[in-house]
Write a protein that holds these residues in place. Structure first.
Motif, mmCIF file in Angstrom:
data_model
loop_
_atom_site.group_PDB
_atom_site.id
_atom_site.type_symbol
_atom_site.label_atom_id
_atom_site.label_comp_id
_atom_site.label_asym_id
_atom_site.label_seq_id
_atom_site.Cartn_x
_atom_site.Cartn_y
_atom_site.Cartn_z
ATOM 1 N N LYS A 35 -3.161 7.676 8.326
ATOM 2 C CA LYS A 35 -1.924 7.030 8.768
ATOM 3 C C LYS A 35 -1.518 5.956 7.769
ATOM 4 C CE LYS A 35 -2.067 9.070 12.860
ATOM 5 N NZ LYS A 35 -1.305 10.319 13.048
ATOM 6 N N ILE A 36 -0.273 5.975 7.410
ATOM 7 C CA ILE A 36 0.223 4.897 6.561
ATOM 8 C C ILE A 36 0.257 3.593 7.368
ATOM 9 C CG2 ILE A 36 1.676 6.433 5.137
ATOM 10 C CD1 ILE A 36 3.999 4.763 6.851
ATOM 11 N N ASN A 37 0.355 2.488 6.646
ATOM 12 C CA ASN A 37 0.465 1.169 7.284
ATOM 13 C C ASN A 37 1.953 0.786 7.351
ATOM 14 O OD1 ASN A 37 0.606 -1.600 7.791
ATOM 15 N ND2 ASN A 37 -1.378 -1.984 6.795
ATOM 16 N N ARG A 38 2.510 1.032 8.538
ATOM 17 C CA ARG A 38 3.965 0.894 8.682
ATOM 18 C C ARG A 38 4.433 -0.547 8.485
ATOM 19 N NH1 ARG A 38 6.645 5.073 12.197
ATOM 20 N NH2 ARG A 38 5.403 6.953 11.887
ATOM 21 N N LYS A 39 3.661 -1.500 8.959
ATOM 22 C CA LYS A 39 4.064 -2.910 8.807
ATOM 23 C C LYS A 39 4.066 -3.327 7.337
ATOM 24 C CE LYS A 39 3.001 -4.923 13.257
ATOM 25 N NZ LYS A 39 2.064 -5.745 14.043
ATOM 26 N N ARG A 40 3.048 -2.852 6.615
ATOM 27 C CA ARG A 40 2.957 -3.193 5.189
ATOM 28 C C ARG A 40 4.140 -2.595 4.420
ATOM 29 N NH1 ARG A 40 -2.468 -1.236 2.520
ATOM 30 N NH2 ARG A 40 -1.515 0.778 2.975
ATOM 31 N N LEU A 41 4.457 -1.342 4.739
ATOM 32 C CA LEU A 41 5.610 -0.688 4.084
ATOM 33 C C LEU A 41 6.880 -1.514 4.298
ATOM 34 C CD1 LEU A 41 7.121 1.773 2.806
ATOM 35 C CD2 LEU A 41 7.259 2.731 5.130
ATOM 36 N N TRP A 42 7.120 -1.904 5.550
ATOM 37 C CA TRP A 42 8.340 -2.646 5.912
ATOM 38 C C TRP A 42 8.374 -4.000 5.186
ATOM 39 C CZ3 TRP A 42 12.760 -1.324 8.144
ATOM 40 C CH2 TRP A 42 13.587 -2.301 8.705
ATOM 41 N N ALA A 43 7.222 -4.683 5.182
ATOM 42 C CA ALA A 43 7.171 -6.012 4.553
ATOM 43 C C ALA A 43 7.362 -5.902 3.037
ATOM 44 C CB ALA A 43 5.845 -6.696 4.866
ATOM 45 N N ASP A 44 6.683 -4.944 2.425
ATOM 46 C CA ASP A 44 6.797 -4.763 0.972
ATOM 47 C C ASP A 44 8.245 -4.464 0.586
ATOM 48 O OD1 ASP A 44 4.128 -5.178 0.649
ATOM 49 O OD2 ASP A 44 3.624 -3.112 0.087
ATOM 50 N N LEU A 45 8.857 -3.528 1.331
ATOM 51 C CA LEU A 45 10.221 -3.115 0.987
ATOM 52 C C LEU A 45 11.165 -4.313 1.012
ATOM 53 C CD1 LEU A 45 12.059 0.081 2.078
ATOM 54 C CD2 LEU A 45 13.205 -2.113 2.294
ATOM 55 N N HIS A 46 11.093 -5.092 2.067
ATOM 56 C CA HIS A 46 12.051 -6.198 2.167
ATOM 57 C C HIS A 46 11.702 -7.345 1.238
ATOM 58 C CE1 HIS A 46 14.513 -4.211 5.021
ATOM 59 N NE2 HIS A 46 13.461 -3.916 5.774
ATOM 60 N N THR A 48 10.672 -6.911 -1.906
ATOM 61 C CA THR A 48 11.257 -6.573 -3.224
ATOM 62 C C THR A 48 12.783 -6.587 -3.162
ATOM 63 O OG1 THR A 48 11.345 -4.159 -2.961
ATOM 64 C CG2 THR A 48 9.266 -5.110 -3.768
ATOM 65 N N CYS A 49 13.346 -6.490 -1.953
ATOM 66 C CA CYS A 49 14.812 -6.521 -1.838
ATOM 67 C C CYS A 49 15.377 -7.931 -2.018
ATOM 68 C CB CYS A 49 15.271 -5.901 -0.523
ATOM 69 S SG CYS A 49 15.170 -4.099 -0.567
ATOM 70 N N GLU A 50 14.503 -8.904 -2.212
ATOM 71 C CA GLU A 50 14.987 -10.232 -2.610
ATOM 72 C C GLU A 50 15.630 -10.166 -3.996
ATOM 73 O OE1 GLU A 50 14.988 -13.323 -0.907
ATOM 74 O OE2 GLU A 50 14.727 -11.821 0.685
ATOM 75 N N TRP A 51 15.179 -9.215 -4.812
ATOM 76 C CA TRP A 51 15.721 -9.091 -6.172
ATOM 77 C C TRP A 51 16.976 -8.216 -6.139
ATOM 78 C CZ3 TRP A 51 10.152 -7.331 -6.707
ATOM 79 C CH2 TRP A 51 9.297 -8.449 -6.788
ATOM 80 N N GLY A 52 18.115 -8.821 -6.323
ATOM 81 C CA GLY A 52 19.365 -8.057 -6.334
ATOM 82 C C GLY A 52 20.034 -8.003 -4.983
ATOM 83 N N ALA A 74 17.600 -8.085 -12.046
ATOM 84 C CA ALA A 74 16.962 -7.806 -10.749
ATOM 85 C C ALA A 74 16.195 -6.483 -10.803
ATOM 86 C CB ALA A 74 18.021 -7.767 -9.650
ATOM 87 N N ASP A 75 16.740 -5.505 -11.494
ATOM 88 C CA ASP A 75 16.053 -4.223 -11.628
ATOM 89 C C ASP A 75 14.746 -4.412 -12.406
ATOM 90 O OD1 ASP A 75 15.727 -1.399 -11.343
ATOM 91 O OD2 ASP A 75 16.578 -1.064 -13.333
ATOM 92 N N LYS A 76 14.801 -5.275 -13.406
ATOM 93 C CA LYS A 76 13.559 -5.561 -14.162
ATOM 94 C C LYS A 76 12.492 -6.163 -13.234
ATOM 95 C CE LYS A 76 11.617 -8.724 -17.634
ATOM 96 N NZ LYS A 76 10.346 -7.997 -17.750
ATOM 97 N N GLN A 77 12.910 -7.076 -12.349
ATOM 98 C CA GLN A 77 11.936 -7.675 -11.436
ATOM 99 C C GLN A 77 11.303 -6.612 -10.530
ATOM 100 O OE1 GLN A 77 14.857 -10.735 -10.087
ATOM 101 N NE2 GLN A 77 13.139 -12.170 -10.345
ATOM 102 N N ALA A 78 12.145 -5.691 -10.040
ATOM 103 C CA ALA A 78 11.630 -4.626 -9.167
ATOM 104 C C ALA A 78 10.695 -3.698 -9.954
ATOM 105 C CB ALA A 78 12.793 -3.837 -8.571
ATOM 106 N N ARG A 79 11.049 -3.410 -11.205
ATOM 107 C CA ARG A 79 10.203 -2.565 -12.058
ATOM 108 C C ARG A 79 8.855 -3.244 -12.319
ATOM 109 N NH1 ARG A 79 12.578 1.080 -15.820
ATOM 110 N NH2 ARG A 79 14.559 1.797 -14.989
ATOM 111 N N ASP A 80 8.911 -4.537 -12.625
ATOM 112 C CA ASP A 80 7.663 -5.264 -12.890
ATOM 113 C C ASP A 80 6.743 -5.198 -11.666
ATOM 114 O OD1 ASP A 80 8.686 -5.878 -15.383
ATOM 115 O OD2 ASP A 80 9.142 -7.979 -14.910
ATOM 116 N N TRP A 81 7.355 -5.366 -10.493
ATOM 117 C CA TRP A 81 6.576 -5.248 -9.256
ATOM 118 C C TRP A 81 5.929 -3.862 -9.166
ATOM 119 C CZ3 TRP A 81 7.590 -1.444 -5.693
ATOM 120 C CH2 TRP A 81 6.771 -1.448 -4.545
ATOM 121 N N PHE A 82 6.702 -2.825 -9.457
ATOM 122 C CA PHE A 82 6.201 -1.447 -9.344
ATOM 123 C C PHE A 82 5.009 -1.232 -10.276
ATOM 124 C CE2 PHE A 82 6.313 3.039 -10.730
ATOM 125 C CZ PHE A 82 6.251 3.688 -9.510
ATOM 126 N N VAL A 83 5.134 -1.713 -11.503
ATOM 127 C CA VAL A 83 4.065 -1.520 -12.503
ATOM 128 C C VAL A 83 2.807 -2.287 -12.097
ATOM 129 C CG1 VAL A 83 3.403 -2.007 -14.897
ATOM 130 C CG2 VAL A 83 5.666 -1.043 -14.394
#
Lengths: 466, 466
Positions: A35-46, A48-52, A74-83
């Motif tokens: 099972k994925i961790n639904r709370k973690r997914l939701w928290a992570d997504l929002h 990174t949405c601080e950027w842009g 902002a896209d660079k910040q999201a990319r850096d997070w991904f890497v």
């Protein structure tokens, strides 16, 4: 039934891999237990949405749109997070010459990875789920595999494709297109940003440090399979009570730039007979494209229009507008386009077509030119992949499944259109409110189905020796 | 018959002026003998056109358009030239709070000056004669009076009006409008430049040092008469063999900004029924304005259109466009506008008007809002002034005159529209090729007629005690 952790202990990452041993991946019930961790997914997504961040549209803490144009700061910040995030999960991370980022989690064997992929860029007035959810669900799938010490047969991974939107540099899905060999690298590099700026896609990649050294090519950097979780961007799933769409294909679309040339003149002193009014002509062409699309059961839309010189009391001598035309069938789309080409030429010359020149004053006519920017034929996804999505969705929803799982055709293009040319592909669609909201439940459902589809396909590859 | 120089010797500038002595100005034959310097006019005009040069359109040395937006650096250069030149001619130069510049050459008596006036700013893709010729002809008139030591009964002068075009700050003739009390100063100051910049008309005046201390008011700074030399911006004079137009009035016009609000949606996934397509709606409204104008014998034009968000695959939820409507009669114009207001509302709501919603798919409708930016009622010029222009033109053309001198109505607005509300006014129109070319002969003719009209009106003032 062994627990996942028992399985993973048998196939430890740290242990020596036994090559050439026949395996068949996780069993159906083992996959069902992950099972994925639904709370973690939701928290992570929002987070990174601080950027842009874009405009607020509601009262909730996440009721804020996105304006994260490709290759912006902002896209660079999201990319850096991904890497950073995928490296911390033990992934090997590669960036290709189009800035596409491939995070690869090792499997038991080598081989082209089974990927989740989507994009972190958005439209200028985009939302938090289009593309972004797909990447986050892929990262969450990798995290969940780690949490459960799962060793897949083949490598798995997550891809962030560059400039899926085509909003800043005006060819959509351009970077998966270059990877697929469908768009020349130089054409992609040379695109200039819309709105009067001078950056090209190449200079923008260089500016933020994401012009990678790996060739952007399906030959050099092959993909084993590509699964994309995507919100539904239309009303069909939402309207019919569906929860998960197993997407069988994508409708054809072609993007044109239409240029109308007339002659500047003064609005007060030039009578209608002596005008070559490019704006009036463009208005007729846009209306005609809509009328003809209605007649032939296609779609036509104009999302960009610019004109010159741009003064209230000067009739514009120059107008350019985008024309996005779509149909489920390639042949029907080409028939529509041919009809528009004939109709536009006649209307601009002052002939009557569909009543558009019947009521006004015939002027001196304008010239019309077409330029094709994007050509995306109708796409059919790989049945194995579609079945993996479907099976994963039914497993998750259990007895409630019924018509909550639906096969569908996507109206919008996605990077999966290009990956499908060189790798088995499908899209896991999830219902999405038009007001740019996707509930935590729907986000979690989509990510859970994505993970299940990746693990099922990994098993299928082992079974079939793919 | 005394020569001009003999006359001027009798009425020397340097000599003491005898107050309250009845005079009647120069005689008809004396005026006929005063000739402008055509070569100097041509050379001066093209030398100042170095500031704000636009695109080349022909092979000749002066076949280059103008792009001298109001209050730009190039406009400051042209203004500086105007101030320095008229000061060197012995003029008193005043700048008012709108940046209007008044150069005054003393007369025998005090009183409101008889002015030539026009504007040095241009459209973004303007020509070398619209406005610019009018100011240069006024300066040439003053130079010619000096050359011949002419002493007029009342002061004469030349005005450079600020932002006649309304191309950068979107109200045309705004500064003569403020002078006339027709436009509030604050409204004029607060206009923001079009195209996304942040400058206001006030900040732009401050930036180039032309925010004057004199109140912009016909009460504080009255005008005795206003003559404007202007090229014809339409085909009538040119088409009928006319050389000089004595302009009796200007047609009415109203400038609106129309805002269409719909909803952004994806072009691929949203069927026509579910769209609120602001661009498609705007196209219908623009076409309707043209059709209705044809029906009622008016004019309608759209010269500016912007939309949001501006992406090929997003149906725009927001469009704004300019709507310039004109008619020779005020009542007819208001009837036309009322009809458009009703038609626009119906079309945006999806009702059929003139077949515009007959062929397509009915969507969810859009909202339409109107904002009036400029209201210029039909203007009738002062018969005394029109006659002075006419007499001057006939005198210059002599036996050839015939139908080369024509009375006409101007299609375009000019600063003379506002001056006519508070001072006798007319326009001296000169034929002008649509390709932005005015021959040296036509420029000289126009300037000669302007000078003659000013001197004739000066005499008339003395005769009538005006």
């Amino acid at each position: 039934m062994p627990s996942i952790s028992q399985i993973s202990n048998q196939r430890s990452f740290s242990g020596s891999l036994q090559k050439n041993v026949k395996t068949t991946g996780l069993s159906e019930s083992q996959i069902a237990d992950v099972k994925i961790n639904r709370k973690r997914l939701w928290a992570d997504l929002h987070s990174t949405c601080e950027w842009g961040k874009g405009e607020r549209w509601g009262d909730g803490p996440t009721d804020i749109g996105m304006s994260r144009l490709t290759l912006s700061d902002a896209d660079k910040q999201a990319r850096d997070w991904f890497v950073e995030t995928t490296k911390s999960l033990g992934c090997k991370v590669q960036t290709d010459a189009m800035g596409n980022i491939f995070a690869i989690r090792p499997g038991r064997k080598d081989g082209p990875p089974t990927y989740a992929g989507s994009h972190l860029d958005t439209q200028p007035t985009g939302g938090r789920y289009d593309g972004i959810l797909g990447v986050h669900a892929g990262v969450e799938a990798l995290k969940t595999m780690n949490d459960n010490n799962i060793e897949t047969e083949f490598p798995t991974g997550c891809i962030n494709w560059t400039n899926e939107e085509g909003a800043r540099f005006p060819i959509s899905m351009v970077s998966s297109g270059v990877w697929a060999g469908a768009i020349p690298l130089e054409k992609a590099y040379d695109m200039v940003e819309v709105g009067g700026g001078k950056a090209t896609q190449k200079s923008a990649l260089e500016r933020i440090g994401y012009l990678g050294s790996l060739e952007a090519s399906h030959k050099v950097n092959p993909i084993g399979a590509h699964f994309e979780l995507h919100i539904e961007q239309g009303p069909i799933l939402e309207g019919s009570g569906g929860k998960i769409g197993a997407v069988e294909g994508v409708q054809a679309f072609r993007w044109h730039i239409i240029t109308v040339k007339g002659r500047d003149c003064h609005t007060g002193t030039t009578d209608f007979q002596n005008r070559s009014d490019a704006m009036l002509t463009a208005a007729k062409l846009i209306l005609h494209s809509h009328n003809k699309a209605t007649e032939l059961g296609c779609l036509a839309s104009t999302g960009i229009l610019t004109l010159k010189p741009g003064s209230t009391n000067t009739v514009p001598g120059f107008v350019q507008f985008s024309l996005d035309i779509r149909s489920k069938e390639d042949a029907k789309l080409m028939k529509f386009e041919q009809s528009l080409k004939e109709g536009f030429a006649k209307i601009a010359a002052g002939e009557d077509v569909g009543g558009l020149n019947a009521m006004g004053t015939k002027g001196r006519g304008c010239e019309v030119a077409w330029q094709l920017d994007t050509d995306s034929p109708a796409t059919k996804f790989h049945e194995d992949c579609v079945k993996c999505v479907e099976a994963s969705a039914k497993d998750m929803l259990g007895t409630q499944a019924g018509n909550q799982v639906q096969r569908m055709t996507s109206g919008a293009g996605h990077d999966s259109v290009y990956t499908s040319r060189h790798a088995p592909t499908s899209i896991d669609g999830v219902s999405h409110n038009p007001a740019e909201y996707c509930s935590p439940e729907d986000c979690g459902n989509g990510a859970q189905v994505l993970l299940g589809a990746m693990l099922r396909y990994d098993r299928l590859r082992a079974e079939k020796g793919l």
